[in-house]
Design an enzyme around this catalytic site. Structure first.
Site, PDB file in Angstrom:
ATOM      1  N   GLY A 173       0.848  -1.182   0.000  1.00 40.50           N
ATOM      2  CA  GLY A 173       0.000   0.000   0.000  1.00 40.50           C
ATOM      3  C   GLY A 173       0.885   1.233   0.000  1.00 40.50           C
ATOM      4  O   GLY A 173       2.008   1.191   0.504  1.00 40.50           O
ATOM      5  N   CYS A 227       5.591   0.249   7.719  1.00 41.03           N
ATOM      6  CA  CYS A 227       5.279   1.379   6.838  1.00 41.03           C
ATOM      7  C   CYS A 227       6.548   1.777   6.090  1.00 41.03           C
ATOM      8  O   CYS A 227       7.618   1.874   6.706  1.00 41.03           O
ATOM      9  CB  CYS A 227       4.783   2.554   7.689  1.00 41.03           C
ATOM     10  N   LEU A 228       6.442   2.013   4.797  1.00 42.24           N
ATOM     11  CA  LEU A 228       7.611   2.395   4.002  1.00 42.24           C
ATOM     12  C   LEU A 228       8.230   3.694   4.511  1.00 42.24           C
ATOM     13  O   LEU A 228       9.415   3.934   4.314  1.00 42.24           O
ATOM     14  CB  LEU A 228       7.215   2.552   2.530  1.00 42.24           C
ATOM     15  N   HIS A 240      -4.785   1.605   7.369  1.00 44.55           N
ATOM     16  CA  HIS A 240      -3.418   2.129   7.494  1.00 44.55           C
ATOM     17  C   HIS A 240      -3.173   3.246   6.467  1.00 44.55           C
ATOM     18  O   HIS A 240      -2.685   4.328   6.817  1.00 44.55           O
ATOM     19  CB  HIS A 240      -2.408   0.976   7.316  1.00 44.55           C
ATOM     20  N   GLU A 241      -3.541   2.984   5.205  1.00 40.85           N
ATOM     21  CA  GLU A 241      -3.291   3.976   4.151  1.00 40.85           C
ATOM     22  C   GLU A 241      -4.173   5.213   4.343  1.00 40.85           C
ATOM     23  O   GLU A 241      -3.734   6.347   4.119  1.00 40.85           O
ATOM     24  CB  GLU A 241      -3.515   3.372   2.761  1.00 40.85           C
ATOM     25  N   GLN A 294       3.071   9.990   1.191  1.00 44.46           N
ATOM     26  CA  GLN A 294       4.363   9.299   1.269  1.00 44.46           C
ATOM     27  C   GLN A 294       5.211   9.578   0.037  1.00 44.46           C
ATOM     28  O   GLN A 294       6.421   9.356   0.048  1.00 44.46           O
ATOM     29  CB  GLN A 294       4.156   7.790   1.407  1.00 44.46           C
TER      30      GLN A 294
HETATM   31 NI    NI Z   1       2.281   3.543   5.873  1.00 45.63          NI
END
Ligand code: NI
Length: 190
Positions: free
Chosen positions: A45, A98-99, A140-141, A50
Site C-alpha cells: 500500500g 510502513c515504508l 493504514h493507508e 508518502q
Molecule cells: Ni504507511
C-alpha cells in the site's frame, strides 16, 4: 517515474491531505507512478503523502500475499477521496509496518470491518465493506491522508520506547533499497 518515499519526521506526512477532482493534473500518470513506486519498494500500500503529494489518494496491491491467502491475488486498487463511513467488528492487533518508517514493525489494534466510499481512477463512485487484511491495509493507508502514522496508535509506553529509533529514522539512520526524502532534505539516492 519512481517517487522517493518521504520518511518519518517529514511535515508532509503530518498534513491533512486535500480532495482532488477529475481534472487533477496528469492523474492517470500519477496513479501509474504511485503503483511503480510501491512495487519498487515492495510495499502493499502507498498513500500520496508518502510520495510528497498532500492529496487524498492511495493505492494497494496485495498480489504478493497470494501464497498466504489466495483471495488476496486480485486486490489491486486506487482509492480517491476515500471516506471511512463505519468501523465495526472485533478490535484486534496485527503487525504493521510502513515504508515511511523503515525498520519498525509493531502490533496495531484496529476494528476488523469498515465501510468506505471512494472514487476510482475514472471517478466512478463506490460504497463498499471490507474486512480482514483488506480492511487493515485500507485503514493504514487512509490514516496517512489524515497525517496519522501507525506508531500514533501504540500505547504511551511503547511510544516512549520507540522515540530514539524514530528520531534516528528522521536523521537517516536506516537502510532501505528505495529512494527516500528526509525531513528538511531533498531526495537521496539510497
Ligand atoms: Ni504507511
Amino acid at each position: 517515474m519512481i517517487f522517493p518515499v518521504y520518511v518519518y519526521g517529514h511535515p508532509v506526512l503530518r498534513k491533512v491531505a486535500g480532495n482532488i477532482d477529475k481534472d487533477y493534473k496528469d492523474l492517470q500518470q500519477f496513479i501509474a507512478d504511485m503503483f511503480e513506486t510501491m512495487y519498487d519498494s515492495d510495499g502493499i500500500g502507498l498513500a500520496a503523502p508518502q510520495a510528497g503529494k498532500s492529496v487524498r489518494l492511495f493505492v494497494v496491491d496485495t498480489t504478493s500475499l497470494k501464497d498466504e491467502d489466495p483471495s488476496l491475488k486480485d486486490f489491486k486498487k486506487v482509492f480517491i477521496n476515500p471516506l471511512i463511513l463505519e468501523r465495526t467488528g472485533e478490535i484486534s492487533p496485527f503487525n504493521e509496518g510502513c515504508l515511511s518508517i523503515p525498520g519498525i514493525r509493531e502490533d496495531v489494534s484496529r476494528e476488523s470491518k469498515i465501510r468506505i466510499s471512494y472514487y476510482d481512477r475514472d471517478f466512478n463512485f463506490y460504497d463498499e465493506w471490507y474486512d480482514g487484511i483488506r480492511s487493515r491495509i485500507i485503514q493504514h493507508e487512509y490514516d496517512h491522508l489524515d497525517g496519522i502514522l501507525f506508531t500514533d496508535h501504540l500505547a504511551p509506553l511503547k511510544k516512549r520506547l520507540l522515540k530514539n529509533k524514530l528520531n534516528g529514522i528522521s536523521k537517516g539512520k536506516f537502510d532501505v533499497d528505495y529512494k527516500t526524502v528526509l525531513p528538511g532534505k531533498r531526495g537521496r539516492s539510497k
